[in-house]
Design a protein around this motif. Structure first.
Motif, PDB file in Angstrom:
ATOM      1  N   GLY A 152       0.811  -1.222   0.000  1.00 47.30           N
ATOM      2  CA  GLY A 152       0.000   0.000   0.000  1.00 47.30           C
ATOM      3  C   GLY A 152       0.832   1.254   0.000  1.00 47.30           C
ATOM      4  N   TYR A 153       0.481   2.194   0.879  1.00 46.95           N
ATOM      5  CA  TYR A 153       1.227   3.446   1.008  1.00 46.95           C
ATOM      6  C   TYR A 153       2.368   3.351   2.020  1.00 46.95           C
ATOM      7  CZ  TYR A 153      -2.145   5.849  -1.941  1.00 46.95           C
ATOM      8  OH  TYR A 153      -2.920   6.248  -3.008  1.00 46.95           O
ATOM      9  N   LEU A 159       2.968   2.538  -2.921  1.00 45.76           N
ATOM     10  CA  LEU A 159       2.482   3.745  -3.567  1.00 45.76           C
ATOM     11  C   LEU A 159       3.015   4.953  -2.799  1.00 45.76           C
ATOM     12  CD1 LEU A 159      -1.237   2.671  -4.085  1.00 45.76           C
ATOM     13  CD2 LEU A 159       0.722   2.282  -5.606  1.00 45.76           C
ATOM     14  N   LYS A 161       2.932   9.448  -2.422  1.00 48.55           N
ATOM     15  CA  LYS A 161       2.344  10.735  -2.792  1.00 48.55           C
ATOM     16  C   LYS A 161       3.405  11.701  -3.302  1.00 48.55           C
ATOM     17  CE  LYS A 161      -1.627  10.470   0.329  1.00 48.55           C
ATOM     18  NZ  LYS A 161      -1.446   9.096   0.785  1.00 48.55           N
ATOM     19  N   GLU A 211       0.210   8.850 -11.386  1.00 48.63           N
ATOM     20  CA  GLU A 211      -1.105   8.325 -11.741  1.00 48.63           C
ATOM     21  C   GLU A 211      -1.171   7.864 -13.195  1.00 48.63           C
ATOM     22  OE1 GLU A 211      -3.821   7.989  -9.846  1.00 48.63           O
ATOM     23  OE2 GLU A 211      -2.963   8.834  -8.009  1.00 48.63           O
ATOM     24  N   ASN A 255       2.689   3.378 -13.165  1.00 47.93           N
ATOM     25  CA  ASN A 255       1.431   2.725 -12.809  1.00 47.93           C
ATOM     26  C   ASN A 255       1.174   1.513 -13.710  1.00 47.93           C
ATOM     27  OD1 ASN A 255       1.131   4.792 -14.889  1.00 47.93           O
ATOM     28  ND2 ASN A 255      -1.055   4.271 -14.899  1.00 47.93           N
ATOM     29  N   LYS A 274      -5.527   0.685  -4.838  1.00 47.92           N
ATOM     30  CA  LYS A 274      -5.802   1.803  -3.927  1.00 47.92           C
ATOM     31  C   LYS A 274      -7.009   1.506  -3.037  1.00 47.92           C
ATOM     32  CE  LYS A 274      -3.773   5.655  -6.479  1.00 47.92           C
ATOM     33  NZ  LYS A 274      -4.016   6.986  -7.079  1.00 47.92           N
ATOM     34  N   THR A 319      -6.035  -0.387  -0.017  1.00 49.38           N
ATOM     35  CA  THR A 319      -5.348   0.369   1.040  1.00 49.38           C
ATOM     36  C   THR A 319      -6.334   1.046   1.974  1.00 49.38           C
ATOM     37  OG1 THR A 319      -5.209   2.455  -0.211  1.00 49.38           O
ATOM     38  CG2 THR A 319      -3.441   0.842  -0.559  1.00 49.38           C
TER      39      THR A 319
END
Length: 505
Positions: free
Chosen positions: A131-132, A151, A153, A180, A219, A234, A237
């Protein structure tokens, strides 16, 4: 009667302000637009090929600066030389690829790899999804000795807590997805390809080994690995972590290989020393970086990044300020404290020249009173397109309220240009307090001021040319730094460092 008394006081106050440092005014006004243009036409010329660290063009710039210091009669403070040698190491990525099924992704064409590891051949690993990269997400999967996809940000590798957590939990390969769309990824990959073509440069010699490897992937690559969509990944998550939703994603094995070649680069900081009088054991440092990013490695047309503003403008400001102080000394008005004029190398590669000086100082750091750092002062940014003369001031209050008060007062007594403190916030997204050479002095609890004009459309482009410089504006900014340096160098008391503001080791 009361009106007359007030008028007398106003006139007296005006007289006092206008009489402030008449010597400073005399020499400060010797810093002129014509002089700055003359210097910059050399420093930012095509002949110097963009002054990339360690290249012929940068060495030509260093020779010009050293000759200037010699002509001014400055002492050569590094064992009789104006050059402080800085040995750097370039880590150039050799072979770097990632295989997903039958697809082989080469560096900057499907993956972005900028590390210094050596895998020792092709390595095959199972893949898991974290996940993040929160603690709860990492607890859902076992990443030890595996590849892990996370992932992100933001695309930050150095100091990224998610990457560090993956390393600490034993992952062998960390694949970071921060975009993205494929178009976004390809755009960033192209920028990195150009920027990293000369390799990563460091002060310490890398020791390539089999440590965890981190790559940025698109991606599309992530979707191929897990045979699902990014949207579904996503969604997982956001699900209940207690149900371990990330475990259900079984990625295909991937194969990767990375190699690194290490080369030595020789460069120099260039130092000129003006000895003070009765307080000569205390030192004022004035800095700018004279390196830039060199030539574009591909394309057509103008490929030379001249760096007229970044940081040719700061470099020639140092040269002009140095000349003004030299003239003052020649006429018996030399500074009480000594001044070190230093143009540093490797700023564009990670503040390397100033870091080297801070670890190998020519003069004791304990005797260093301040660093006034000038990095980009020749242009306007869009926010100040039609404003009166201004400069961004960063860091003046971070270690010394005394310095901040002095900086404000001296500006008001002299040119009174606009001081913009937008970037003075240490938490500003652009983090400029940490992004130029003053930071390596601030880390040692030496008060600093960083002078900056903002980010404009020609930043790090071949279009950062001498023709775009506003020399009347750079004149005012350089004079402002001069007046500040004059006050610090000649005042009775050394600048006070606020104990509660000191950076703890």
């Amino acid at each position: 009667m009361k009106f007359k008394i007030l008028l007398v006081w106003a006139l007296l106050l005006t007289f006092v302000v206008n009489a402030q440092n008449p010597d400073a005014k005399k020499y400060g006004t010797q810093i002129t637009a014509d002089q700055l243009k003359e210097y910059l036409s050399i420093i930012a010329s095509d002949a110097l090929e963009g002054r990339e660290t360690g290249t012929r063009g940068q060495k030509m710039a260093a020779a010009f600066i050293a000759a200037h210091f010699q002509e001014l009669g400055f002492k050569a403070p590094v064992n009789g030389s104006y050059y402080q040698p800085v040995e750097l190491y370039s880590s150039v990525t050799g072979e770097a690829y990632l295989k997903v099924g039958q697809t082989k992704l080469e560096n900057f064409s499907g993956i972005i790899y900028t590390g210094t590891a050596d895998s020792g051949g092709e390595v095959s690993l199972p893949v898991v999804f974290a996940g993040y990269g929160s603690e709860a997400e990492f607890n859902q999967v076992d990443v030890k000795d595996k590849a892990v996809v996370v992932l992100a940000k933001e695309m930050r590798m150095r100091g990224n807590p998610v990457v560090k957590m993956a390393q600490d939990k034993g992952a062998k390969l960390i694949l970071v997805c921060a975009h993205e769309t494929l178009a976004e990824f390809d755009n960033i990959a192209g920028q990195f390809k150009n920027f990293m073509s000369g390799g990563r440069i460091s002060l310490t010699k890398p020791q390539p080994g089999n440590a965890a490897v981190t790559m940025v992937v698109s991606n599309v690559t992530v979707e191929k690995i897990f045979n699902t969509t990014l949207a579904k990944l996503k969604d997982a998550t956001a699900a209940d972590a207690k149900k371990a939703p990330l475990k259900k994603f079984k990625g295909a094995n991937v194969q990767y290989k990375v190699t690194t070649e290490v080369k030595t680069i020789y460069s120099d900081n260039v130092l000129g020393y003006l000895e003070g009088t009765d307080k000569k054991d205390e030192l004022v440092v004035i800095t700018a970086h004279y390196d830039h990013i060199g030539k574009m490695k591909s394309g057509t047309g103008d490929l030379i990044n001249n760096g007229a503003d970044d940081d040719g403008s700061g470099t020639v400001s140092v040269l002009a300020i140095a000349k003004a102080f030299a003239q003052a000394k020649k006429e018996g008005k030399g500074p009480r404290r000594s001044i070190l004029f230093m143009t540093v190398t490797g700023e564009e590669k990670g503040l390397l020249g100033s870091e080297y000086y801070s670890e190998h100082p020519v003069f004791p750091l304990a005797s260093t009173v301040v660093d006034l750092n000038i990095d980009m002062v020749g242009r306007r940014d869009p926010q100040h397109k039609d404003s009166a003369p201004y400069v961004y001031v960063i860091g003046s209050d971070k270690l010394s309220a005394d310095l901040h008060e002095l900086s404000e007062r001296v500006n008001k007594e002299n040119l009174n240009i606009g001081f913009d403190y937008t970037y003075n916030d240490q938490n500003h997204p652009d983090r400029l307090y940490y992004r130029s050479d003053h930071w390596n002095f601030a880390k040692k609890n030496i008060p600093i001021v960083f002078y900056f004009d903002g980010i404009h459309e020609d930043y790090h482009k071949p279009s950062d040319e001498v023709s775009k410089i506003e020399f009347d504006l750079i004149e005012k900014r350089a004079q402002t730094v001069f007046y500040t340096a004059w006050e610090i160098a000649n005042r009775d008391n050394r600048l006070k460092v606020d104990e509660e503001k000191k950076i703890k080791e």
